[in-house]
Design a protein around this motif. Structure first.
Motif, short mmCIF file in Angstrom:
data_model
loop_
_atom_site.label_atom_id
_atom_site.label_comp_id
_atom_site.label_asym_id
_atom_site.label_seq_id
_atom_site.Cartn_x
_atom_site.Cartn_y
_atom_site.Cartn_z
N ALA A 56 0.82 -1.22 0.00
CA ALA A 56 0.00 0.00 0.00
C ALA A 56 0.85 1.26 0.00
O ALA A 56 0.38 2.33 -0.39
N TYR A 57 2.11 1.15 0.42
CA TYR A 57 3.00 2.31 0.45
C TYR A 57 3.23 2.86 -0.95
O TYR A 57 3.33 4.08 -1.14
N HIS A 58 3.31 1.97 -1.94
CA HIS A 58 3.66 2.45 -3.28
C HIS A 58 2.65 2.08 -4.36
O HIS A 58 2.63 2.71 -5.42
N GLU A 59 1.82 1.07 -4.11
CA GLU A 59 0.86 0.65 -5.13
C GLU A 59 -0.44 1.43 -5.03
O GLU A 59 -1.50 0.90 -4.74
N VAL A 60 -0.34 2.74 -5.23
CA VAL A 60 -1.49 3.64 -5.21
C VAL A 60 -1.40 4.54 -6.44
O VAL A 60 -0.32 4.72 -7.02
N GLU A 61 -2.51 5.12 -6.82
CA GLU A 61 -2.51 6.02 -7.97
C GLU A 61 -1.58 7.20 -7.70
O GLU A 61 -1.67 7.86 -6.67
N GLY A 62 -0.67 7.43 -8.62
CA GLY A 62 0.29 8.51 -8.45
C GLY A 62 1.42 8.19 -7.50
O GLY A 62 2.20 9.07 -7.14
N GLY A 63 1.54 6.92 -7.08
CA GLY A 63 2.56 6.55 -6.12
C GLY A 63 3.93 6.36 -6.75
O GLY A 63 4.15 6.64 -7.93
N ILE A 66 6.90 4.69 -8.53
CA ILE A 66 6.98 3.64 -9.55
C ILE A 66 8.39 3.09 -9.72
O ILE A 66 8.58 2.11 -10.45
N ARG A 67 9.37 3.70 -9.08
CA ARG A 67 10.74 3.18 -9.18
C ARG A 67 11.50 3.55 -7.92
O ARG A 67 11.12 4.46 -7.17
N ILE A 68 12.59 2.81 -7.70
CA ILE A 68 13.52 3.10 -6.60
C ILE A 68 14.87 3.41 -7.24
O ILE A 68 15.42 2.58 -7.96
#
Length: 251
Positions: free
Chosen positions: A138-145, A147-149
């Protein structure tokens, strides 16, 4: 809470500065206080309205010196509404990890930057960010979250590839890394969990606490930044154009 170190990225009175993806405006406000002519640009209309309101309040309270100016506007980072060579400085803080075409954003920043101007780029650091991703989808799999490290070397090479000359880098916000690990472990939206509330209070003390507490937290963060600093910050300049004489082989 500033991520860019303005001792490494100095703002001279009258400098034209773009804060690209300004969010809540923290860096734009600092540029304004230092006498810059700042443009805060973001695609989020609500945040731009709030930044505009704060600019007006700062002007009313006399927080910016004479000659400083501040504009907040909506815009697209991949199609900046400015001519070439417009700005002396460009800041993009915690934005590029959200954008699929990060090379396109870098190209646009370089286009609107004057020759000899400088850019400050900040992104989440690889290790603290990797831990957050491992603890919570949930930390990154959100709209506008996110997408890369980024690895630091990767970002610096992309800046070089855009025609920039890097001149410095560092890490920031070490005290924030454990806070986000706790949030990711307990639920990124669970602000009422006791460990989250307790750690958040520590961060508040760091910002508004007594001078003694602030000195302790700042010293701890400085010591921990090289190890777990949550943000990676890189600085670069745009080379000057060769003179006409040199370009024509007449120099």
């Amino acid at each position: 809470m500033l991520t860019v170190d303005f001792s490494r990225f100095p703002i001279a009175p009258g400098d034209r500065v773009l804060d690209l993806g300004c969010g809540g405006g923290r860096h734009a406000f600092e540029v304004y206080r230092r006498g810059g002519r700042v443009v805060a640009l973001d695609r989020n209309a609500e945040e731009i309205r709030e930044v505009r309101r704060w600019f007006a309040a700062m002007e009313q309270e006399g927080e910016a010196p004479a000659g400083a100016s501040a504009i907040a506007m909506e815009g697209d980072a991949l199609a900046l509404p400015f001519p070439d060579d417009t700005f002396d400085k460009v800041i993009i803080s915690e934005v590029m990890e959200h954008i699929p075409d990060d090379k396109g954003v870098l190209a646009e920043m370089v286009r609107v930057l004057k020759p000899g101007g400088s850019i400050a780029v900040t992104v989440p650091r690889w290790l603290p960010e990797k831990i957050c991703w491992a603890l919570s989808d949930a930390y990154h799999e959100v709209e506008g979250g996110h997408i890369r490290i980024y690895k630091g070397d990767e970002l610096v090479e992309k800046m070089r590839g855009a025609g920039l000359t890097p001149y410095g880098q560092h890490h920031a916000h070490a005290l924030h890394a454990p806070y986000w690990w706790i949030k990711c472990a307990l639920g990124v939206d669970n602000d009422q969990a006791l460990p989250v509330k307790a750690y958040h209070q520590l961060l508040v003390w760091d910002i508004v606490g007594t001078p003694v507490i602030s000195r302790i937290t700042r010293a701890a963060e400085a010591a921990l930044n090289p190890v777990i600093g949550k943000s990676f910050v890189a600085y670069a300049t745009k080379p000057q154009h060769p003179s006409v004489g040199v370009a024509q082989g007449l120099g």
